[in-house]
Design a protein around this motif. Structure first.
Motif, PDB file in Angstrom:
ATOM      1  N   GLU A  93      -9.016  -8.159  -8.801  1.00 54.88           N
ATOM      2  CA  GLU A  93      -9.446  -9.425  -9.404  1.00 54.88           C
ATOM      3  C   GLU A  93      -8.625 -10.585  -8.845  1.00 54.88           C
ATOM      4  O   GLU A  93      -9.162 -11.627  -8.444  1.00 54.88           O
ATOM      5  CB  GLU A  93      -9.279  -9.319 -10.915  1.00 54.88           C
ATOM      6  N   LEU A  94      -7.312 -10.388  -8.788  1.00 53.32           N
ATOM      7  CA  LEU A  94      -6.428 -11.438  -8.266  1.00 53.32           C
ATOM      8  C   LEU A  94      -6.745 -11.731  -6.803  1.00 53.32           C
ATOM      9  O   LEU A  94      -6.873 -12.894  -6.388  1.00 53.32           O
ATOM     10  CB  LEU A  94      -4.963 -10.989  -8.432  1.00 53.32           C
ATOM     11  N   GLU A  95      -6.903 -10.662  -6.018  1.00 54.77           N
ATOM     12  CA  GLU A  95      -7.188 -10.852  -4.590  1.00 54.77           C
ATOM     13  C   GLU A  95      -8.517 -11.590  -4.394  1.00 54.77           C
ATOM     14  O   GLU A  95      -8.609 -12.507  -3.569  1.00 54.77           O
ATOM     15  CB  GLU A  95      -7.222  -9.499  -3.861  1.00 54.77           C
ATOM     16  N   ALA A  96      -9.544 -11.215  -5.165  1.00 53.17           N
ATOM     17  CA  ALA A  96     -10.862 -11.863  -5.029  1.00 53.17           C
ATOM     18  C   ALA A  96     -10.767 -13.333  -5.419  1.00 53.17           C
ATOM     19  O   ALA A  96     -11.318 -14.215  -4.741  1.00 53.17           O
ATOM     20  CB  ALA A  96     -11.879 -11.140  -5.918  1.00 53.17           C
ATOM     21  N   THR A  97     -10.000 -13.620  -6.493  1.00 49.53           N
ATOM     22  CA  THR A  97      -9.880 -15.008  -6.940  1.00 49.53           C
ATOM     23  C   THR A  97      -9.127 -15.845  -5.904  1.00 49.53           C
ATOM     24  O   THR A  97      -9.538 -16.960  -5.560  1.00 49.53           O
ATOM     25  CB  THR A  97      -9.136 -15.053  -8.302  1.00 49.53           C
ATOM     26  N   LEU A  98      -8.027 -15.306  -5.404  1.00 54.43           N
ATOM     27  CA  LEU A  98      -7.243 -16.051  -4.405  1.00 54.43           C
ATOM     28  C   LEU A  98      -8.080 -16.299  -3.158  1.00 54.43           C
ATOM     29  O   LEU A  98      -8.051 -17.386  -2.569  1.00 54.43           O
ATOM     30  CB  LEU A  98      -5.964 -15.275  -4.035  1.00 54.43           C
ATOM     31  N   SER A  99      -8.855 -15.285  -2.766  1.00 51.62           N
ATOM     32  CA  SER A  99      -9.693 -15.398  -1.579  1.00 51.62           C
ATOM     33  C   SER A  99     -10.774 -16.472  -1.798  1.00 51.62           C
ATOM     34  O   SER A  99     -10.984 -17.339  -0.948  1.00 51.62           O
ATOM     35  CB  SER A  99     -10.293 -14.023  -1.291  1.00 51.62           C
ATOM     36  N   ALA A 100     -11.429 -16.442  -2.968  1.00 55.51           N
ATOM     37  CA  ALA A 100     -12.486 -17.419  -3.261  1.00 55.51           C
ATOM     38  C   ALA A 100     -11.936 -18.841  -3.280  1.00 55.51           C
ATOM     39  O   ALA A 100     -12.602 -19.795  -2.907  1.00 55.51           O
ATOM     40  CB  ALA A 100     -13.131 -17.083  -4.606  1.00 55.51           C
ATOM     41  N   LYS A 101     -10.673 -18.991  -3.712  1.00 56.09           N
ATOM     42  CA  LYS A 101     -10.069 -20.325  -3.803  1.00 56.09           C
ATOM     43  C   LYS A 101      -9.408 -20.745  -2.496  1.00 56.09           C
ATOM     44  O   LYS A 101      -8.789 -21.817  -2.421  1.00 56.09           O
ATOM     45  CB  LYS A 101      -9.029 -20.347  -4.921  1.00 56.09           C
ATOM     46  N   LYS A 107      -6.747 -19.534  -1.181  1.00 53.54           N
ATOM     47  CA  LYS A 107      -5.272 -19.508  -1.263  1.00 53.54           C
ATOM     48  C   LYS A 107      -4.754 -18.379  -0.383  1.00 53.54           C
ATOM     49  O   LYS A 107      -4.281 -17.336  -0.861  1.00 53.54           O
ATOM     50  CB  LYS A 107      -4.831 -19.335  -2.712  1.00 53.54           C
TER      51      LYS A 107
END
Ligand code: UTP
Length: 284
Positions: free
Chosen positions: A71-79, A81
């Motif tokens: 979840e963290l990796e997907a969110t960072l990737s989408a943003k 970061k």
């Protein structure tokens, strides 16, 4: 030369309660990294490829820390970061190279190490205590560079009045860097200490040490002590201490932990300036 390291993380961390009630002591951060990650990176720098964690209850955060966080990796990737994403992914090791074994009760450091007996092969292994944090060059790498068999510990010279806080060695030949160890006593009073050369939490141990630990003999504090098993091998295997170049912080104590945060902060390019001015202002 040393491909496997054991990280005993099964202790209760009572000196850090209530912080350690539901969180492992080894996950306490110094600046921005948990203690255990510093230890793992130090071992990897020495060429270690297999990482064995001896965990206990309430330690699942350590397993999660060294795994994917989708979840963290997907969110960072989408943003977008990317830098943060790299940091998160850099913790992942080769599949199958990180192993966990549970120490069902905190019966001492020697017991924790013995719990890993089925995961080690026939070669010497490193043991790292994450709460002994070392600023500077990889201590384990310096040990490996001096290693030529038998058992080895990292050592440092401590003020004579502090011997009671350490395992203290009886030194033999000592060239100022590598010292031959002829005996080992846990926490002697200053006037009874055989030297002021103290053992810190880095070891290279042979498989024979596991056989000695199997006797489950209790030592200081009613716990199964690793140092007792090492002392028993004296005479049948070489035993050496290596003075390391870095600075060690006892992050198992509150003062040492605070000192480590200040020292690592002052060693951090981004934080150093502001931290230094704040400290100067605060202390004048
Ligand atoms: P400590 O002596 O600092 O004990 O252990 P502790 O329980 O962690 O902390 P306090 O004293 O209650 O505050 C030194 C290292 O050995 C591990 C600890 O996790 C720590 O890394 N250890 C100790 C074990 O893995 N199992 C044990 O039974 C004891």
């Amino acid at each position: 030369m040393i491909k496997t390291a054991i990280f005993p993380v099964g202790g209760l961390g009572t000196r850090f309660l209530p912080a350690t009630k539901a969180m492992p002591k080894e996950m306490l951060p110094v600046v921005d990294k948990p203690l255990i990650q510093y230890a793992v990176e130090e071992a990897a720098e020495a060429g270690v490829e297999e990482f064995i964690f001896v965990t206990g209850r309430n330690k699942t955060a350590i397993e999660d820390h060294f795994d994917h966080s989708f979840e963290l990796e997907a969110t960072l990737s989408a943003k977008g970061k990317d830098e943060a994403l790299d940091v998160v992914k850099s913790m992942l090791h080769n599949p199958g190279s990180v192993m966990y074994v549970r120490q069902q009760q905190p019966a001492g450091l020697g017991h924790a190490v013995w719990c890993a007996r089925h995961l080690i092969g026939s070669k010497p292994v490193a043991v790292l205590l994450a709460d002994d944090l070392i600023l500077g060059a990889s201590c384990v790498r310096e040990m490996v560079e001096s290693y030529s068999g038998g058992n080895m510990v990292a050592v440092m010279d401590v003020p004579q009045d502090q011997t009671v806080a350490y395992g203290i060695v009886t030194p033999g030949a000592d060239d100022g860097r590598v010292v031959q160890i002829e005996g080992l006593v846990e926490k002697p009073d200053p006037d009874e200490a055989p030297s002021n050369i103290a053992v810190v939490g880095r070891y290279i141990i042979t498989p024979e040490v596991f056989e000695t630990l199997a006797a489950q003999e209790r030592g200081a504090g009613g716990e199964i002590q690793l140092t007792d098993a090492l002392a028993k091998q004296i005479g049948s295997a070489p035993f050496t201490g290596v003075r390391f170049s870095g600075e060690r912080f006892d992050c198992g104590s509150k003062l040492g932990f605070l000192q480590a945060n200040v020292a690592f902060g002052l060693n951090n390019g981004t934080l150093e300036g502001d931290l230094r001015s704040w400290l100067e202002e605060r202390l004048t």
